[in-house]
Design an enzyme around this catalytic site. Structure first.
Site, PDB file in Angstrom:
ATOM      1  N   GLY A  10      29.128  29.549  42.931  1.00 14.24           N
ATOM      2  CA  GLY A  10      30.001  28.355  43.530  1.00 14.24           C
ATOM      3  C   GLY A  10      30.797  27.452  42.703  1.00 14.24           C
ATOM      4  N   GLY A  12      33.668  28.799  41.275  1.00 11.79           N
ATOM      5  CA  GLY A  12      34.801  29.344  41.262  1.00 11.79           C
ATOM      6  C   GLY A  12      35.930  28.826  42.118  1.00 11.79           C
ATOM      7  N   ASP A  35      25.759  29.405  39.895  1.00 10.22           N
ATOM      8  CA  ASP A  35      26.903  30.097  39.096  1.00 10.22           C
ATOM      9  C   ASP A  35      26.016  30.795  37.816  1.00 10.22           C
ATOM     10  OD1 ASP A  35      30.209  30.108  39.668  1.00 10.22           O
ATOM     11  OD2 ASP A  35      29.362  31.044  37.741  1.00 10.22           O
ATOM     12  N   ARG A  37      27.612  30.545  35.103  1.00  8.91           N
ATOM     13  CA  ARG A  37      28.165  29.646  34.045  1.00  8.91           C
ATOM     14  C   ARG A  37      27.854  28.369  34.427  1.00  8.91           C
ATOM     15  NH1 ARG A  37      33.827  28.178  35.761  1.00  8.91           N
ATOM     16  NH2 ARG A  37      34.360  29.262  37.522  1.00  8.91           N
ATOM     17  N   TYR A 142      37.450  46.669  42.815  1.00 11.54           N
ATOM     18  CA  TYR A 142      37.427  45.424  43.542  1.00 11.54           C
ATOM     19  C   TYR A 142      37.471  45.749  44.965  1.00 11.54           C
ATOM     20  CZ  TYR A 142      38.479  40.794  45.559  1.00 11.54           C
ATOM     21  OH  TYR A 142      38.380  39.389  45.936  1.00 11.54           O
TER      22      TYR A 142
HETATM   23  P1  NAD Z   1      36.391  33.054  41.366  1.00 15.98           P
HETATM   24  O1  NAD Z   1      36.618  34.148  40.273  1.00 15.98           O
HETATM   25  O2  NAD Z   1      37.108  31.918  41.379  1.00 15.98           O
HETATM   26  O3  NAD Z   1      34.861  32.558  41.250  1.00 15.98           O
HETATM   27  C1  NAD Z   1      33.918  33.592  41.276  1.00 15.98           C
HETATM   28  C2  NAD Z   1      32.818  32.917  40.703  1.00 15.98           C
HETATM   29  O4  NAD Z   1      31.649  33.941  40.491  1.00 15.98           O
HETATM   30  C3  NAD Z   1      33.068  32.309  39.133  1.00 15.98           C
HETATM   31  O5  NAD Z   1      32.643  30.924  39.056  1.00 15.98           O
HETATM   32  C4  NAD Z   1      31.892  33.225  38.193  1.00 15.98           C
HETATM   33  O6  NAD Z   1      31.433  32.479  37.128  1.00 15.98           O
HETATM   34  C5  NAD Z   1      30.948  33.736  39.236  1.00 15.98           C
HETATM   35  N1  NAD Z   1      30.406  34.892  38.768  1.00 15.98           N
HETATM   36  C6  NAD Z   1      30.571  35.931  38.038  1.00 15.98           C
HETATM   37  N2  NAD Z   1      29.920  36.783  37.738  1.00 15.98           N
HETATM   38  C7  NAD Z   1      28.597  36.327  38.103  1.00 15.98           C
HETATM   39  C8  NAD Z   1      27.115  36.716  38.203  1.00 15.98           C
HETATM   40  N3  NAD Z   1      26.919  37.796  37.639  1.00 15.98           N
HETATM   41  N4  NAD Z   1      26.321  35.864  38.793  1.00 15.98           N
HETATM   42  C9  NAD Z   1      26.587  34.718  39.213  1.00 15.98           C
HETATM   43  N5  NAD Z   1      27.935  34.195  39.274  1.00 15.98           N
HETATM   44  C10 NAD Z   1      28.927  35.071  38.906  1.00 15.98           C
HETATM   45  O7  NAD Z   1      36.417  33.673  42.866  1.00 15.98           O
HETATM   46  P2  NAD Z   1      36.923  33.096  44.394  1.00 15.98           P
HETATM   47  O8  NAD Z   1      38.279  33.075  44.110  1.00 15.98           O
HETATM   48  O9  NAD Z   1      36.026  31.647  44.566  1.00 15.98           O
HETATM   49  O10 NAD Z   1      36.229  34.125  44.978  1.00 15.98           O
HETATM   50  C11 NAD Z   1      34.877  33.996  45.955  1.00 15.98           C
HETATM   51  C12 NAD Z   1      34.984  35.037  46.794  1.00 15.98           C
HETATM   52  O11 NAD Z   1      35.941  35.304  47.554  1.00 15.98           O
HETATM   53  C13 NAD Z   1      34.800  36.202  46.052  1.00 15.98           C
HETATM   54  O12 NAD Z   1      33.910  37.413  46.747  1.00 15.98           O
HETATM   55  C14 NAD Z   1      36.303  36.856  46.126  1.00 15.98           C
HETATM   56  O13 NAD Z   1      36.318  38.335  46.115  1.00 15.98           O
HETATM   57  C15 NAD Z   1      36.546  36.468  47.508  1.00 15.98           C
HETATM   58  N6  NAD Z   1      38.055  36.473  47.749  1.00 15.98           N
HETATM   59  C16 NAD Z   1      38.617  35.365  47.021  1.00 15.98           C
HETATM   60  C17 NAD Z   1      40.152  35.295  47.194  1.00 15.98           C
HETATM   61  C18 NAD Z   1      40.979  34.417  46.451  1.00 15.98           C
HETATM   62  O14 NAD Z   1      42.007  34.597  46.780  1.00 15.98           O
HETATM   63  N7  NAD Z   1      40.581  33.551  45.936  1.00 15.98           N
HETATM   64  C19 NAD Z   1      40.856  36.412  48.196  1.00 15.98           C
HETATM   65  C20 NAD Z   1      39.956  37.445  48.707  1.00 15.98           C
HETATM   66  C21 NAD Z   1      38.686  37.171  48.714  1.00 15.98           C
HETATM   67  C1  AKB Z   2      42.918  38.831  44.217  1.00 15.49           C
HETATM   68  O1  AKB Z   2      44.128  38.731  44.055  1.00 15.49           O
HETATM   69  O2  AKB Z   2      42.095  39.681  43.728  1.00 15.49           O
HETATM   70  C2  AKB Z   2      42.341  37.934  45.414  1.00 15.49           C
HETATM   71  C3  AKB Z   2      42.078  38.681  46.683  1.00 15.49           C
HETATM   72  C4  AKB Z   2      43.298  38.874  47.443  1.00 15.49           C
HETATM   73  O3  AKB Z   2      41.115  39.159  46.986  1.00 15.49           O
HETATM   74  N1  AKB Z   2      42.901  36.902  45.450  1.00 15.49           N
END
Ligand code: NAD
Ligand code: AKB
Length: 319
Positions: A10, A12, A35, A37, A142
């Site tokens: 949460g 992130g 989270d 962290r 991923y």
């Molecule tokens: P992010 O990397 O910003 O945040 C992920 C969070 O997960 C971080 O705060 C990290 O500390 C936490 N984390 C890592 N390992 C962990 C663990 N073992 N236990 C608990 N927490 C842990 O990612 P985001 O961009 O917020 O993405 C959230 C979700 O959305 C993910 O599933 C990602 O694959 C998906 N997603 C994101 C995007 C994007 O562009 N941001 C695109 C497609 C899909």
């Molecule tokens: C990434 O680039 O890994 C993410 C996604 C598209 O899942 N932003």
């Protein structure tokens, strides 16, 4: 009805916007941010629980302690970071999600939301207007974890009646939080460099077209799907959603309308291969038909809003 929500990962990029949105709607005390962290300022984030999704006991404890009925499972290692440490990405993204699903099953949770990604697609997938149901042969750890996640979610729904729902996010662009190690991160980074008057070195080629989405639409999509009438869903865990598609050079051109001197150099690295394996645009008709998806932002309205908010945040004046 979702009443008590836990957001894993949460802190992130997405969680930082999703938590305030859900708290506004469901009440601050009913949305627990989790989270692995610690937050910089815990008071701002509370209620907060430190939670590693690899620790099944800690998940059970949090569900019991906060009387959770819904999980938005955002904890993950994203594409670029995942290629640097595939073993960690496998554990967090696959074992971590398995732990959440098993906890969901055992505690009879009402709903689990799981964001998949355009990374679920691979080089053999049709690149333009990519169908919802198509070839899924990703080559990143991923992407593999996202396909596994989509299928596991569907399995838990069909076998145990656990209401798992998910959508395939494109690259998400936001001003109030930084991205966490993906291939689409350049599209956020560029704004910071442009506003600080610095040159940006882009890690993708200038003509690399990818699907992207502004954060307000990303939040709208996942909450719409979470609240959708389940009896109308034909798909479950793998909805394509589309908002805009652009290449780095298109974004630069749009940013230069506000910051004409913005300078960019292109130096593609290992992330180029990842981007080249992903689609350019998605067919999101299933999301439109089954739960009424419709984005609000295109490239120009997103850039206008990003410049407005990020310049304020950074204390920079833009003419
Ligand atoms: P992010 O990397 O910003 O945040 C992920 C969070 O997960 C971080 O705060 C990290 O500390 C936490 N984390 C890592 N390992 C962990 C663990 N073992 N236990 C608990 N927490 C842990 O990612 P985001 O961009 O917020 O993405 C959230 C979700 O959305 C993910 O599933 C990602 O694959 C998906 N997603 C994101 C995007 C994007 O562009 N941001 C695109 C497609 C899909
Ligand atoms: C990434 O680039 O890994 C993410 C996604 C598209 O899942 N932003």
């Amino acid at each position: 009805m979702m009443k008590r929500i836990l957001i894993t990962g949460g802190l992130g990029q997405i969680g930082s916007s999703l938590a305030p949105f859900l708290r506004n709607k469901y009440g601050r005390e009913n949305v627990i941010v989790a989270d692995v962290r610690e937050p910089k300022d815990v008071e701002k984030v509370e209620p907060f629980v430190k939670l590693d999704v690899l620790d099944r006991n800690a998940i059970d404890k949090a569900i019991g302690q906060y009387d959770i009925d819904t999980i938005f499972h955002l904890a993950a290692i994203l594409s670029a970071k995942g290629e640097l440490n595939p073993q960690l990405a496998f554990r967090v993204n696959i074992i971590g999600y398995y732990n959440i699903l098993e906890a969901g099953r055992e505690h009879s949770l009402e709903r689990i939301m799981f964001p998949s990604s355009i990374a679920a697609f691979g080089p053999e997938t049709p690149k333009n207007n990519t169908p919802n149901d198509t070839i899924l042969k990703p080559r990143t750890i991923y992407g593999i974890s996202k396909v596994a996640g989509e299928l596991l979610g569907l399995y838990y729904w069909e076998k145990y009646g656990l209401d798992v729902r998910g959508l395939r996010y494109p690259g998400i662009i936001s001003w109030n939080s930084l991205p966490g190690g993906g291939t689409t991160d350049y599209a956020v980074d560029m704004f910071y460099y442009a506003l600080r008057g610095e040159k940006y070195v882009c890690f993708l080629r200038e003509d690399t077209v990818l699907p992207m989405m502004y954060m307000p639409d990303a939040i709208k999509a996942i909450t719409m799907l979470a609240e959708a009438n389940g009896s109308r869903l034909i798909h479950r865990t793998d909805f394509n959603i589309q908002a805009m598609s652009f290449a780095p050079k298109d974004l630069v051109e749009e940013i230069r309308k506000y910051i004409p001197d913005f300078e960019v150099e292109y130096r593609p690295d290992y992330r180029q291969k990842i981007a080249d394996s992903w689609p350019k645009s998605l067919d999101d008709s299933a999301a439109k038909e089954e739960w009424g998806w419709r984005p609000d932002y295109d490239l120009s309205s997103m850039v206008k809003d990003m410049i407005k908010n990020l310049s304020k945040k950074l204390g920079v004046e833009v003419q």
